[in-house]
Design a protein around this motif. Structure first.
Motif, PDB file in Angstrom:
ATOM      1  N   ILE A  99      -9.554  18.219  28.806  1.00  0.00           N
ATOM      2  CA  ILE A  99      -8.973  18.465  29.879  1.00  0.00           C
ATOM      3  C   ILE A  99      -8.888  19.926  30.284  1.00  0.00           C
ATOM      4  O   ILE A  99      -9.177  20.561  31.404  1.00  0.00           O
ATOM      5  CB  ILE A  99      -7.598  17.865  30.060  1.00  0.00           C
ATOM      6  N   THR A 100      -8.671  20.577  29.203  1.00  0.00           N
ATOM      7  CA  THR A 100      -8.452  22.059  29.108  1.00  0.00           C
ATOM      8  C   THR A 100      -9.640  22.936  29.735  1.00  0.00           C
ATOM      9  O   THR A 100      -9.663  23.804  30.423  1.00  0.00           O
ATOM     10  CB  THR A 100      -7.805  22.658  27.939  1.00  0.00           C
TER      11      THR A 100
ATOM     12  N   VAL B  37      -4.427  26.136  27.121  1.00  0.00           N
ATOM     13  CA  VAL B  37      -5.138  27.064  28.097  1.00  0.00           C
ATOM     14  C   VAL B  37      -5.266  28.297  27.400  1.00  0.00           C
ATOM     15  O   VAL B  37      -6.221  28.835  27.968  1.00  0.00           O
ATOM     16  CB  VAL B  37      -4.250  26.750  29.477  1.00  0.00           C
TER      17      VAL B  37
ATOM     18  N   ALA C 120     -10.267  22.332  33.180  1.00  0.00           N
ATOM     19  CA  ALA C 120      -9.326  23.265  34.031  1.00  0.00           C
ATOM     20  C   ALA C 120      -9.486  24.694  34.142  1.00  0.00           C
ATOM     21  O   ALA C 120      -9.345  25.278  34.916  1.00  0.00           O
ATOM     22  CB  ALA C 120      -7.564  22.866  33.808  1.00  0.00           C
ATOM     23  N   THR C 121     -10.497  24.911  33.161  1.00  0.00           N
ATOM     24  CA  THR C 121     -10.717  26.479  32.775  1.00  0.00           C
ATOM     25  C   THR C 121     -12.089  26.837  32.983  1.00  0.00           C
ATOM     26  O   THR C 121     -12.771  27.913  32.847  1.00  0.00           O
ATOM     27  CB  THR C 121     -10.213  27.104  31.378  1.00  0.00           C
TER      28      THR C 121
ATOM     29  N   HIS D   2      -0.003  21.536  26.083  1.00  0.00           N
ATOM     30  CA  HIS D   2      -1.287  21.836  26.871  1.00  0.00           C
ATOM     31  C   HIS D   2      -1.393  23.353  27.496  1.00  0.00           C
ATOM     32  O   HIS D   2      -2.437  23.923  27.472  1.00  0.00           O
ATOM     33  CB  HIS D   2      -1.469  20.920  28.259  1.00  0.00           C
TER      34      HIS D   2
END
Length: 360
Positions: free
Chosen positions: A141-142, A187, A145-146, A183
């Motif tokens: 997920i990270t 990140v 997202a990045t 979370h």
């Protein structure tokens, strides 16, 4: 300069950077640390010191790897653009700009696809996670997202790291108990890995130079010593806690500086190791080994032993042998099928290529 032995296929591909064995070693160290904390029975003091550090190292190395993927894609595009415009006088001046423009969206999409696939693998492992908090879910997920961050300049990454650290501290400082994988802190770890890529690896494999790297690592050693000491203090304000999995300023700083120390050390050691070294082999197929670890630990902790240093050591040794044997096979008679990769790594790479429309 970091010595980076490579496979024959990598050496033949124009514009592709040689594999950095030090990164494989760092991944291997992170995987071994997580296996031991999952299966072993460390002394209380050792558990306090190690808690959360292997997982954070795994996240930081993921950030380094994302930058490596981005730079490799940019390098290949630059070589291809220069070759295709060799007869144009202005090609040399415009090749890098054109390559960056042409590859940014595709590479970001590939990084996002990689994160999505790892997330799905993690979700599939959740029912058999047992005592283990499956790290692949938050990692994927990270990464998703990045995925847009690697093309940004270092200054922008530093600003985003500070923002992520502030958000994590604001969110988690009031909590009394740690979370499995905070979370916002993850990140921060991945962005920190992208910054450490610039410091220790860089576009040409030399990073920022020997003096700056040594000075950075020396400063990190001092900060790490203070942070580990603070892990044994119980009267700290919420934002200053360095305890594992708290996800606040103190823990993020400690985890990042420890990761920087390990990364630098592994890059130095990697100059003197071969690609067939068992630790290098294990790190080069970290996803495969982690999946096998979760699956085997679920049965073992249910039927044999929940925590045991002896069995944890046995599992680590077995995975090292497995990775070494697989590397021998994948680099030899099975090279056409696996291209020197672990099975999970090969499947992820092929799936990303299919999603992006790239030829396998």
């Amino acid at each position: 300069m970091v010595s980076t032995p490579t496979s024959k296929s990598a050496a033949r591909e124009p514009g592709k950077r040689q594999r950095i064995l030090g990164l494989d070693i760092a991944r291997g160290v992170a995987i071994i640390g997580m296996i031991y904390l999952h299966l072993g029975h460390p002394l209380w003091q050792a558990k306090v010191v190690l808690s959360g550090l292997p997982a954070a190292l795994f996240a930081v190395i993921a950030g380094v790897t994302m930058m490596l993927i981005w730079n490799n894609a940019k390098r290949r595009a630059t070589v291809a653009t220069a070759a295709s415009t060799a007869t144009v006088a202005s090609a040399a001046a415009t090749a890098e700009t054109a390559a960056t423009t042409a590859t940014t969206l595709q590479t970001v999409a590939k990084l996002a696809a990689r994160g999505a696939i790892i997330t799905l693998i993690g979700l599939a492992l959740l029912p058999v996670g047992g005592e283990i908090q499956v790290v692949l879910v938050v990692l994927g997920i990270t990464m998703l997202a990045t995925a847009w961050i690697p093309p940004l300049p270092t200054a922008a990454k530093v600003a985003l790291l500070l923002l992520a650290t502030a958000a994590a501290t604001w969110r988690y400082a009031p909590l009394e108990l740690p979370l499995p994988y905070p979370h916002f802190a993850w990140v921060a770890y991945i962005i920190a890995g992208m910054i450490l890529f610039d410091v220790y690896v860089g576009k040409d494999g030399t990073g920022t130079g020997g003096v700056i790297k040594k000075a950075t690592t020396t400063a990190c050693l001092i900060i790490a010593g203070i942070g580990i000491y603070l892990r044994f203090q119980t009267d700290l304000p919420g934002w200053a806690r360095t305890t594992g999995h708290t996800g606040v300023l103190g823990e993020i700083v400690l985890s990042v500086v420890v990761a920087a120390i390990v990364l630098h050390l592994c890059l130095v050691i990697g100059q003197r190791m071969r690609a067939t070294n068992p630790l290098v082999a294990l790190g080069s197929m970290a996803l495969t080994v982690y999946i096998l670890h979760v699956l085997s630990a679920f049965w073992w902790q249910t039927h044999v032993a929940l925590h045991s240093d002896l069995w944890a050591t046995a599992f680590i040794a077995a995975f090292l042998v497995f990775a070494w044997l697989w590397k021998k096979l994948a680099d030899g008679p099975a090279n056409t099928l696996f291209a020197g990769q672990g099975p999970a790594e090969r499947c992820v790479a092929q799936t990303v290529r299919v999603i992006s429309g790239e030829r396998a």
